[in-house]
Write a protein that holds these residues in place. Structure first.
Motif, PDB file in Angstrom:
ATOM      1  N   ARG A 374      18.445  46.150 -55.652  1.00  0.00           N
ATOM      2  CA  ARG A 374      19.414  46.343 -54.557  1.00  0.00           C
ATOM      3  C   ARG A 374      20.564  47.207 -55.039  1.00  0.00           C
ATOM      4  NH1 ARG A 374      24.255  43.780 -53.075  1.00  0.00           N
ATOM      5  NH2 ARG A 374      24.787  44.158 -50.871  1.00  0.00           N
ATOM      6  N   THR A 375      21.088  46.886 -56.227  1.00  0.00           N
ATOM      7  CA  THR A 375      22.109  47.705 -56.874  1.00  0.00           C
ATOM      8  C   THR A 375      21.684  47.898 -58.322  1.00  0.00           C
ATOM      9  OG1 THR A 375      23.430  45.775 -57.501  1.00  0.00           O
ATOM     10  CG2 THR A 375      23.951  46.837 -55.386  1.00  0.00           C
ATOM     11  N   GLY A 376      22.125  48.955 -58.948  1.00  0.00           N
ATOM     12  CA  GLY A 376      21.719  49.216 -60.323  1.00  0.00           C
ATOM     13  C   GLY A 376      20.236  49.491 -60.416  1.00  0.00           C
ATOM     14  N   THR A 377      19.660  49.100 -61.549  1.00  0.00           N
ATOM     15  CA  THR A 377      18.233  49.365 -61.778  1.00  0.00           C
ATOM     16  C   THR A 377      17.430  48.114 -62.109  1.00  0.00           C
ATOM     17  OG1 THR A 377      18.735  49.893 -64.094  1.00  0.00           O
ATOM     18  CG2 THR A 377      18.606  51.737 -62.548  1.00  0.00           C
ATOM     19  N   TRP A 378      18.080  47.032 -62.514  1.00  0.00           N
ATOM     20  CA  TRP A 378      17.356  45.841 -62.942  1.00  0.00           C
ATOM     21  C   TRP A 378      17.375  44.790 -61.841  1.00  0.00           C
ATOM     22  CZ3 TRP A 378      15.087  44.933 -67.880  1.00  0.00           C
ATOM     23  CH2 TRP A 378      15.226  45.991 -68.763  1.00  0.00           C
ATOM     24  N   SER A 409      24.461  32.234 -53.806  1.00  0.00           N
ATOM     25  CA  SER A 409      24.057  33.356 -52.960  1.00  0.00           C
ATOM     26  C   SER A 409      23.153  34.292 -53.746  1.00  0.00           C
ATOM     27  CB  SER A 409      25.278  34.138 -52.451  1.00  0.00           C
ATOM     28  OG  SER A 409      26.117  33.324 -51.657  1.00  0.00           O
ATOM     29  N   TYR A 410      22.260  34.978 -53.055  1.00  0.00           N
ATOM     30  CA  TYR A 410      21.364  35.937 -53.690  1.00  0.00           C
ATOM     31  C   TYR A 410      20.787  36.845 -52.611  1.00  0.00           C
ATOM     32  CZ  TYR A 410      18.118  32.494 -51.892  1.00  0.00           C
ATOM     33  OH  TYR A 410      17.469  31.635 -51.055  1.00  0.00           O
ATOM     34  N   TRP A 411      20.379  38.024 -53.007  1.00  0.00           N
ATOM     35  CA  TRP A 411      19.717  38.986 -52.113  1.00  0.00           C
ATOM     36  C   TRP A 411      18.241  39.020 -52.476  1.00  0.00           C
ATOM     37  CZ3 TRP A 411      22.293  41.970 -48.349  1.00  0.00           C
ATOM     38  CH2 TRP A 411      23.685  41.863 -48.344  1.00  0.00           C
ATOM     39  N   ILE A 412      17.385  39.057 -51.458  1.00  0.00           N
ATOM     40  CA  ILE A 412      15.947  39.046 -51.715  1.00  0.00           C
ATOM     41  C   ILE A 412      15.224  39.972 -50.743  1.00  0.00           C
ATOM     42  CG2 ILE A 412      15.654  36.994 -50.243  1.00  0.00           C
ATOM     43  CD1 ILE A 412      13.268  36.209 -52.045  1.00  0.00           C
ATOM     44  N   ARG A 413      14.228  40.698 -51.262  1.00  0.00           N
ATOM     45  CA  ARG A 413      13.308  41.485 -50.437  1.00  0.00           C
ATOM     46  C   ARG A 413      11.897  41.047 -50.787  1.00  0.00           C
ATOM     47  NH1 ARG A 413      11.302  47.229 -51.592  1.00  0.00           N
ATOM     48  NH2 ARG A 413       9.422  46.046 -51.109  1.00  0.00           N
ATOM     49  N   THR A 414      11.016  41.043 -49.801  1.00  0.00           N
ATOM     50  CA  THR A 414       9.650  40.599 -50.010  1.00  0.00           C
ATOM     51  C   THR A 414       8.672  41.572 -49.367  1.00  0.00           C
ATOM     52  OG1 THR A 414       9.776  39.238 -48.016  1.00  0.00           O
ATOM     53  CG2 THR A 414      10.267  38.151 -50.091  1.00  0.00           C
ATOM     54  N   ASP A 415       7.509  41.704 -49.939  1.00  0.00           N
ATOM     55  CA  ASP A 415       6.421  42.474 -49.331  1.00  0.00           C
ATOM     56  C   ASP A 415       5.103  41.867 -49.757  1.00  0.00           C
ATOM     57  OD1 ASP A 415       5.086  44.248 -51.600  1.00  0.00           O
ATOM     58  OD2 ASP A 415       7.252  44.290 -51.938  1.00  0.00           O
ATOM     59  N   THR A 481       1.832  39.215 -53.344  1.00  0.00           N
ATOM     60  CA  THR A 481       3.100  39.117 -52.627  1.00  0.00           C
ATOM     61  C   THR A 481       4.205  39.239 -53.660  1.00  0.00           C
ATOM     62  OG1 THR A 481       2.160  37.626 -50.966  1.00  0.00           O
ATOM     63  CG2 THR A 481       4.564  37.757 -51.100  1.00  0.00           C
ATOM     64  N   SER A 482       5.156  40.139 -53.409  1.00  0.00           N
ATOM     65  CA  SER A 482       6.272  40.358 -54.326  1.00  0.00           C
ATOM     66  C   SER A 482       7.557  39.760 -53.763  1.00  0.00           C
ATOM     67  CB  SER A 482       6.476  41.857 -54.578  1.00  0.00           C
ATOM     68  OG  SER A 482       5.389  42.396 -55.298  1.00  0.00           O
ATOM     69  N   PHE A 483       8.263  39.034 -54.619  1.00  0.00           N
ATOM     70  CA  PHE A 483       9.567  38.474 -54.285  1.00  0.00           C
ATOM     71  C   PHE A 483      10.575  39.079 -55.266  1.00  0.00           C
ATOM     72  CE2 PHE A 483       6.218  35.351 -53.516  1.00  0.00           C
ATOM     73  CZ  PHE A 483       6.411  35.034 -52.171  1.00  0.00           C
ATOM     74  N   VAL A 484      11.477  39.905 -54.786  1.00  0.00           N
ATOM     75  CA  VAL A 484      12.420  40.616 -55.658  1.00  0.00           C
ATOM     76  C   VAL A 484      13.827  40.106 -55.373  1.00  0.00           C
ATOM     77  CG1 VAL A 484      13.224  42.844 -56.467  1.00  0.00           C
ATOM     78  CG2 VAL A 484      10.886  42.607 -55.603  1.00  0.00           C
ATOM     79  N   VAL A 485      14.462  39.527 -56.396  1.00  0.00           N
ATOM     80  CA  VAL A 485      15.787  38.924 -56.266  1.00  0.00           C
ATOM     81  C   VAL A 485      16.797  39.772 -57.023  1.00  0.00           C
ATOM     82  CG1 VAL A 485      17.178  36.875 -56.744  1.00  0.00           C
ATOM     83  CG2 VAL A 485      14.778  36.622 -56.062  1.00  0.00           C
ATOM     84  N   ASP A 486      17.979  39.964 -56.458  1.00  0.00           N
ATOM     85  CA  ASP A 486      19.029  40.742 -57.115  1.00  0.00           C
ATOM     86  C   ASP A 486      20.401  40.229 -56.679  1.00  0.00           C
ATOM     87  OD1 ASP A 486      20.135  42.616 -58.765  1.00  0.00           O
ATOM     88  OD2 ASP A 486      19.500  44.369 -57.599  1.00  0.00           O
ATOM     89  N   ASP A 487      21.419  40.594 -57.441  1.00  0.00           N
ATOM     90  CA  ASP A 487      22.825  40.316 -57.129  1.00  0.00           C
ATOM     91  C   ASP A 487      23.044  38.856 -56.765  1.00  0.00           C
ATOM     92  OD1 ASP A 487      23.400  42.979 -57.619  1.00  0.00           O
ATOM     93  OD2 ASP A 487      23.025  43.548 -55.544  1.00  0.00           O
TER      94      ASP A 487
END
Length: 493
Positions: A374-378, A409-415, A481-487
């Motif tokens: 979401r931000t940065g690279t990791w 709190s956390y940000w997550i995107r899934t596909d 299924t990918s679960f990507v968590v950031d920030d």
């Protein structure tokens, strides 16, 4: 226990005062469990430490010895393997560990120190045991029992997720069998100001002798009362005890020489059990407390389960008691300061320092461009494998007792490549506290969203507790299924 003069028994007393079934079966039938001016009214109830879990620790130490020439002696590979295993176990439980290396005539040795987060660093309670064996055998009673008990106390404390009044420090000493070299090295190189912060040192060396006695170190320097706390515990369990002057036989001596109050218990070594002792403790008069002391037969069969269990609980009692003992004037009578609103209590919350401060599955914290951060690279990328896997990322955090509105709190995107309304793949957001795991939210392949979305959960139920925030995924054997968590963030509110 280091060989020295036979202990002198003093003032015999007439008072009487909880992994695996496989490991448990390896023991013989037949294991135990501050200052007089201390205020201990807030001390938590003493734990019933698991004898099965502690026995599993013994079995691990035995297996390490068997795989490394039959011993865990200083300068031998079995000792380093023992240190590595205990360190990894404590790291996984949330401890901050330090390995201190030093040289001996038998080769390189190591001390392992572990500290629990929180607690007043100006008042340190230390609990220790020597981790090395002699070269002639695996050293399961001497001193696998002490090491296993100290380890189990540390792990149980971590499971409960409590914050102690005092700083808890656990020590696993090297080269004790060479003459207390590890503990001496530690104290000799510790700054005077740091020595002064140690309020008490509790030593546990040999807790499961097969012809056991129940001995209490006759150390009561400056009226510290540690000795009396131990005897009071034995009395409460109707366990008869005797004082013993263990002199310089074990690592407590390295602390006592600097005027630090010490205490400990001991089930006996090469000394002979008397008829009077056999009458009150059972066992065989005229025989050593530990007939395999410093011999190759000091194996899993050389441990009495009843004595080990009783002494194990005594260890837990003393750690819990001393953790919340008041030493001197409390640092402040004002309510603890709450971090400013918006302060993130998590370390490395956006993963930009890689895995720093996080415990995660291999490769889960990544800068791969296949899924954007979401931000940065990791970011933390769980799942996405298209096969049966489970992955996780977690971090321990302490929630201030006076936090107004603590929130995760956390940000997550899934596909996903899955289809339909069946949840084949999931990711759970969890809180682990005191051995209990609570799932705050579950994401799945159903209703995925490739745009980052913000999620928040109240942590009000965890005020004043040290908890573990955990993200854990589970994929079935088929499509990804990918679960990507950031920030991520934890704020006190």
């Amino acid at each position: 226990m280091h060989t020295f003069l036979r202990p002198t028994l003093r003032r015999p007393s007439l008072r009487r005062g909880a992994l695996a079934a496989l490991a448990t079966a390896a023991l013989t039938a037949g294991m135990l469990a501050g200052p007089t001016q201390a205020d201990t009214t807030t001390t938590a109830a003493s734990p019933d430490l698991s004898v099965d879990d502690a026995t599993a620790h013994l079995q691990q130490l035995s297996s390490i010895a068997q795989a490394n020439g039959g011993n865990r002696a200083t300068g031998r590979p079995g000792y380093k393997a023992s240190v590595d295993w205990v360190k990894a176990t404590l790291d996984a439980a949330g401890y901050t560990t330090t390995v201190q290396q030093f040289s001996t005539s038998s080769g390189t040795s190591y001390n392992l120190l572990a500290e629990w987060p929180g607690g007043d660093a100006n008042h340190v309670v230390m609990t220790g045991a020597h981790l090395d064996s002699i070269s002639a055998g695996p050293g399961i009673n001497d001193n696998g029992t002490g090491s296993a008990a100290v380890l189990e106390a540390a792990l149980t404390w971590a499971e409960q997720g409590r914050t102690p009044r005092n700083k808890l420090r656990f020590a696993f000493w090297g080269a004790e069998e060479q003459g207390l070299l590890g503990s001496n090295h530690y104290m000799r190189n510790l700054a005077t100001a740091e020595k002064d912060k140690i309020e008490v040192y509790l030593n546990f060396d040999m807790l499961g002798s097969v012809n056991p006695g129940y001995f209490v170190y006759d150390d009561n320097a400056a009226g510290d009362g540690v000795r009396d706390q131990i005897t009071a515990y034995y009395d409460s369990k109707s366990i008869a005890w005797e004082y013993i002057d263990v002199q310089g036989r074990s690592d407590h001596a390295s602390f006592r020489s600097y005027g630090i109050p010490t205490g400990g218990i001991f089930s006996g070594a090469e000394g002979t059990k008397t008829s009077a002792q056999a009458a009150k403790w059972g066992g065989t008069a005229g025989q050593p407390y530990d007939p395999c002391y410093h011999r190759a037969c000091d194996t899993m069969s050389n441990v009495d389960r009843t004595a080990f269990d009783r002494n194990l609980d005594a260890v837990g009692h003393m750690v819990w008691l001393q953790a919340d003992t008041t030493y001197g004037t409390p640092p402040t009578t004002e309510p603890p300061t709450t971090p400013p609103a918006g302060t993130n209590l998590l370390a490395n919350p956006g993963f930009e320092s890689g895995s720093t401060a996080w415990t995660a599955s291999s490769g889960a914290i990544t800068s791969s461009t296949n899924r954007p951060a979401r931000t940065g690279t990791w970011k933390l990328w769980l799942g996405g494998n298209g096969r049966a896997t489970s992955e996780s990322g977690s971090q321990q955090v302490t929630i201030p007792a006076n936090a107004a509105n603590p929130v995760l709190s956390y940000w997550i995107r899934t596909d996903t490549a899955e289809s339909g309304s069946t949840a084949y793949d999931t990711m759970k957001v969890q809180v682990v506290s005191g051995g209990t795991t609570t799932t705050l939210k579950t994401f799945s392949n159903v209703g995925t969203n490739a745009t980052y979305t913000l999620n928040s959960h109240s942590l009000a139920a965890y005020k004043g507790k040290t908890i573990t925030i955990k993200f854990v995924s589970s994929e079935d054997y088929y499509l990804q299924t990918s679960f990507v968590v950031d920030d991520t963030s934890v704020t006190a509110g």
